[in-house]
Design a protein around this motif. Sequence first.
Motif, PDB file in Angstrom:
ATOM      1  N   ARG A   1       0.846  -1.194   0.000  1.00 12.64           N
ATOM      2  CA  ARG A   1       0.000   0.000   0.000  1.00 12.64           C
ATOM      3  C   ARG A   1       0.882   1.245   0.000  1.00 12.64           C
ATOM      4  O   ARG A   1       1.665   1.457   0.942  1.00 12.64           O
ATOM      5  N   PRO A   2       0.768   2.084  -1.033  1.00  7.98           N
ATOM      6  CA  PRO A   2       1.590   3.300  -1.092  1.00  7.98           C
ATOM      7  C   PRO A   2       1.429   4.211   0.117  1.00  7.98           C
ATOM      8  O   PRO A   2       2.370   4.911   0.484  1.00  7.98           O
ATOM      9  N   ARG A   3       0.261   4.210   0.763  1.00 11.55           N
ATOM     10  CA  ARG A   3       0.058   5.051   1.946  1.00 11.55           C
ATOM     11  C   ARG A   3       0.980   4.673   3.097  1.00 11.55           C
ATOM     12  O   ARG A   3       1.183   5.459   4.022  1.00 11.55           O
ATOM     13  N   ARG A   4       1.496   3.464   3.075  1.00  9.34           N
ATOM     14  CA  ARG A   4       2.382   3.000   4.146  1.00  9.34           C
ATOM     15  C   ARG A   4       3.849   3.295   3.847  1.00  9.34           C
ATOM     16  O   ARG A   4       4.706   3.056   4.712  1.00  9.34           O
ATOM     17  N   ALA A   5       4.142   3.782   2.657  1.00  7.22           N
ATOM     18  CA  ALA A   5       5.514   4.120   2.260  1.00  7.22           C
ATOM     19  C   ALA A   5       5.765   5.596   2.557  1.00  7.22           C
ATOM     20  O   ALA A   5       5.785   6.439   1.665  1.00  7.22           O
TER      21      ALA A   5
ATOM     22  N   ARG B   1      10.181   4.660  -3.205  1.00  2.00           N
ATOM     23  CA  ARG B   1      11.609   4.904  -3.409  1.00  2.00           C
ATOM     24  C   ARG B   1      12.456   4.177  -2.363  1.00  2.00           C
ATOM     25  O   ARG B   1      13.535   3.681  -2.678  1.00  2.00           O
ATOM     26  N   VAL B   2      11.979   4.134  -1.120  1.00  2.00           N
ATOM     27  CA  VAL B   2      12.696   3.369  -0.099  1.00  2.00           C
ATOM     28  C   VAL B   2      12.635   1.879  -0.423  1.00  2.00           C
ATOM     29  O   VAL B   2      13.639   1.155  -0.290  1.00  2.00           O
ATOM     30  N   HIS B   3      11.500   1.407  -0.863  1.00  2.00           N
ATOM     31  CA  HIS B   3      11.366   0.017  -1.310  1.00  2.00           C
ATOM     32  C   HIS B   3      12.420  -0.313  -2.367  1.00  2.00           C
ATOM     33  O   HIS B   3      13.084  -1.352  -2.295  1.00  2.00           O
ATOM     34  N   ARG B   4      12.582   0.577  -3.333  1.00  3.32           N
ATOM     35  CA  ARG B   4      13.537   0.335  -4.419  1.00  3.32           C
ATOM     36  C   ARG B   4      14.977   0.323  -3.886  1.00  3.32           C
ATOM     37  O   ARG B   4      15.776  -0.555  -4.208  1.00  3.32           O
TER      38      ARG B   4
ATOM     39  N   GLU C   1       0.334  -8.355  -7.656  1.00  5.53           N
ATOM     40  CA  GLU C   1      -0.922  -7.600  -7.556  1.00  5.53           C
ATOM     41  C   GLU C   1      -0.674  -6.100  -7.426  1.00  5.53           C
ATOM     42  O   GLU C   1      -1.420  -5.290  -7.984  1.00  5.53           O
ATOM     43  N   THR C   2       0.372  -5.700  -6.708  1.00  3.47           N
ATOM     44  CA  THR C   2       0.694  -4.277  -6.606  1.00  3.47           C
ATOM     45  C   THR C   2       1.040  -3.701  -7.970  1.00  3.47           C
ATOM     46  O   THR C   2       0.569  -2.617  -8.342  1.00  3.47           O
ATOM     47  N   LEU C   3       1.857  -4.413  -8.728  1.00  5.61           N
ATOM     48  CA  LEU C   3       2.201  -3.969 -10.087  1.00  5.61           C
ATOM     49  C   LEU C   3       0.954  -3.876 -10.963  1.00  5.61           C
ATOM     50  O   LEU C   3       0.781  -2.908 -11.716  1.00  5.61           O
ATOM     51  N   ALA C   4       0.071  -4.854 -10.873  1.00  4.28           N
ATOM     52  CA  ALA C   4      -1.136  -4.844 -11.699  1.00  4.28           C
ATOM     53  C   ALA C   4      -2.036  -3.661 -11.348  1.00  4.28           C
ATOM     54  O   ALA C   4      -2.556  -2.971 -12.243  1.00  4.28           O
ATOM     55  N   ARG C   5      -2.219  -3.407 -10.061  1.00  5.23           N
ATOM     56  CA  ARG C   5      -3.067  -2.278  -9.652  1.00  5.23           C
ATOM     57  C   ARG C   5      -2.452  -0.953 -10.069  1.00  5.23           C
ATOM     58  O   ARG C   5      -3.146  -0.061 -10.554  1.00  5.23           O
ATOM     59  N   GLY C   6      -1.155  -0.806  -9.853  1.00  2.00           N
ATOM     60  CA  GLY C   6      -0.501   0.437 -10.230  1.00  2.00           C
ATOM     61  C   GLY C   6      -0.537   0.689 -11.725  1.00  2.00           C
ATOM     62  O   GLY C   6      -0.748   1.826 -12.170  1.00  2.00           O
ATOM     63  N   THR C   7      -0.354  -0.362 -12.505  1.00  2.00           N
ATOM     64  CA  THR C   7      -0.403  -0.223 -13.960  1.00  2.00           C
ATOM     65  C   THR C   7      -1.807   0.151 -14.421  1.00  2.00           C
ATOM     66  O   THR C   7      -1.987   1.038 -15.270  1.00  2.00           O
ATOM     67  N   ALA C   8      -2.822  -0.492 -13.843  1.00  2.00           N
ATOM     68  CA  ALA C   8      -4.203  -0.201 -14.231  1.00  2.00           C
ATOM     69  C   ALA C   8      -4.580   1.239 -13.915  1.00  2.00           C
ATOM     70  O   ALA C   8      -5.403   1.847 -14.621  1.00  2.00           O
TER      71      ALA C   8
ATOM     72  N   SER D   1       2.782   6.439 -11.392  1.00  2.00           N
ATOM     73  CA  SER D   1       4.183   6.598 -11.771  1.00  2.00           C
ATOM     74  C   SER D   1       5.101   5.700 -10.946  1.00  2.00           C
ATOM     75  O   SER D   1       6.194   5.329 -11.400  1.00  2.00           O
ATOM     76  N   TRP D   2       4.668   5.327  -9.729  1.00  2.00           N
ATOM     77  CA  TRP D   2       5.536   4.516  -8.881  1.00  2.00           C
ATOM     78  C   TRP D   2       5.718   3.093  -9.378  1.00  2.00           C
ATOM     79  O   TRP D   2       6.579   2.352  -8.881  1.00  2.00           O
ATOM     80  N   VAL D   3       4.955   2.684 -10.370  1.00  2.00           N
ATOM     81  CA  VAL D   3       5.102   1.326 -10.903  1.00  2.00           C
ATOM     82  C   VAL D   3       6.530   1.077 -11.384  1.00  2.00           C
ATOM     83  O   VAL D   3       7.049  -0.039 -11.278  1.00  2.00           O
ATOM     84  N   SER D   4       7.186   2.123 -11.879  1.00  2.00           N
ATOM     85  CA  SER D   4       8.553   1.958 -12.391  1.00  2.00           C
ATOM     86  C   SER D   4       9.545   1.610 -11.285  1.00  2.00           C
ATOM     87  O   SER D   4      10.684   1.212 -11.584  1.00  2.00           O
ATOM     88  N   ARG D   5       9.148   1.752 -10.017  1.00  2.00           N
ATOM     89  CA  ARG D   5      10.056   1.485  -8.901  1.00  2.00           C
ATOM     90  C   ARG D   5       9.865   0.076  -8.314  1.00  2.00           C
ATOM     91  O   ARG D   5      10.465  -0.246  -7.298  1.00  2.00           O
ATOM     92  N   LEU D   6       9.048  -0.727  -8.939  1.00  2.00           N
ATOM     93  CA  LEU D   6       8.878  -2.109  -8.523  1.00  2.00           C
ATOM     94  C   LEU D   6       9.211  -3.034  -9.686  1.00  2.00           C
ATOM     95  O   LEU D   6       8.987  -2.677 -10.849  1.00  2.00           O
ATOM     96  N   THR D   7       9.743  -4.206  -9.367  1.00  2.00           N
ATOM     97  CA  THR D   7       9.999  -5.222 -10.385  1.00  2.00           C
ATOM     98  C   THR D   7       9.403  -6.543  -9.909  1.00  2.00           C
ATOM     99  O   THR D   7       9.208  -6.746  -8.694  1.00  2.00           O
TER     100      THR D   7
END
Length: 348
Positions: free
Chosen positions: A104-108, A133-136, A163-170, A174-180
């Motif tokens: 959840r981005p709110r927790r970052a 960004r901290v995650h990355r 699931e996080t990538l799928a939700r962010g892409t849908a 912009s933060w999708v680029s920071r997850l793999t």
Amino acid sequence: MTLRLVEFVVGGNEASDLLPVRSAALLRAHDARRGFWTVLDEGPVERCLALLLERADGVWMSHLVAADAGAENGRTEDGEALAHHDGWVYVFGSHFGSKSGPLRPRRAFVARFREDDAATGPVPLQVVRNRFRVHRAVNDALAGAALTPLPPGERVRARFIVETLARGTARAKSWVSRLTPDDLPLNVEAAAFTPTGTVLLGLRFPVTTDGEPILVELAGVPAMFEGRPAWPRALRAYALTGVTPPGALTGFRAIAPTDDGGYAAVIGSIDALGKGSVLLDDHPKGGDVTSRHVRFRLPADPAAQGHLLPGEVVADLAPFHHVEGLAELSGQCFYVTDEDHRVALWVA
């Protein structure tokens, strides 16, 4: 160890972490001789700061602190760790998700406030949501570290990363680029500043393949709050050795600096039992683990010593599975436990 219980009700919520009050003005304002900060783990951070105070007459009291995060009001959740630095109290979000995912981005987020400000009225609270960004930074550090993190199980990867990538892409985030797809989900539960101004983040998850807790050292956290923020960078990762019970998985629950230049910590389960944790579905050896009070020191020369930090067990805190914070103060040990709808402070 004999423990004495002091029980509070603070907004009907559970406590995370325990940080001694350093502000003399704040203690005077409440006629207190000592006290602790805690952060409640449900709701936005500006509604979740609380004080546990011992008055001059020896009576303990709790106080929910009014705070204002301005434009960031209502945009965070799940504050987990507290740390002092240069007159500020820092609050770190878990950077995780619910028990079943996704992230959840709110927790970052990281927030901070001047401790003296709490003596006079509503606290101006600065909040920076880092949008993974901290995650990355932490994932990149773990990928390049000498230690080997425990791979997430297939359900963990699907629920927390895919699931996080799928939700962010849908949602065209912009933060999708920071997850793999190969990332590890992070659960930040503990934090302490070092004398050089870096931050030790204690992870509840991931742990090493040997089940040992992981620390990641970040530089540049205060710079996040400058007018044009810079983002933290991970310097190194450590595994805490010699403190995990055989066959178990343990993560950090709390870290606190000690007067001798070392650190005290609580280690314990990687997630709570009986609450539908996907982590424990995939890694059941990380669940039925009681808490331990441990100590360690950082190496004087990290390059020479490497990534292994030898630790020592101070106390086995069985039967507790859910110690969320500790403080060593004036020769006493204080612990706070995660209880349903109450805050429990234990004094040794």
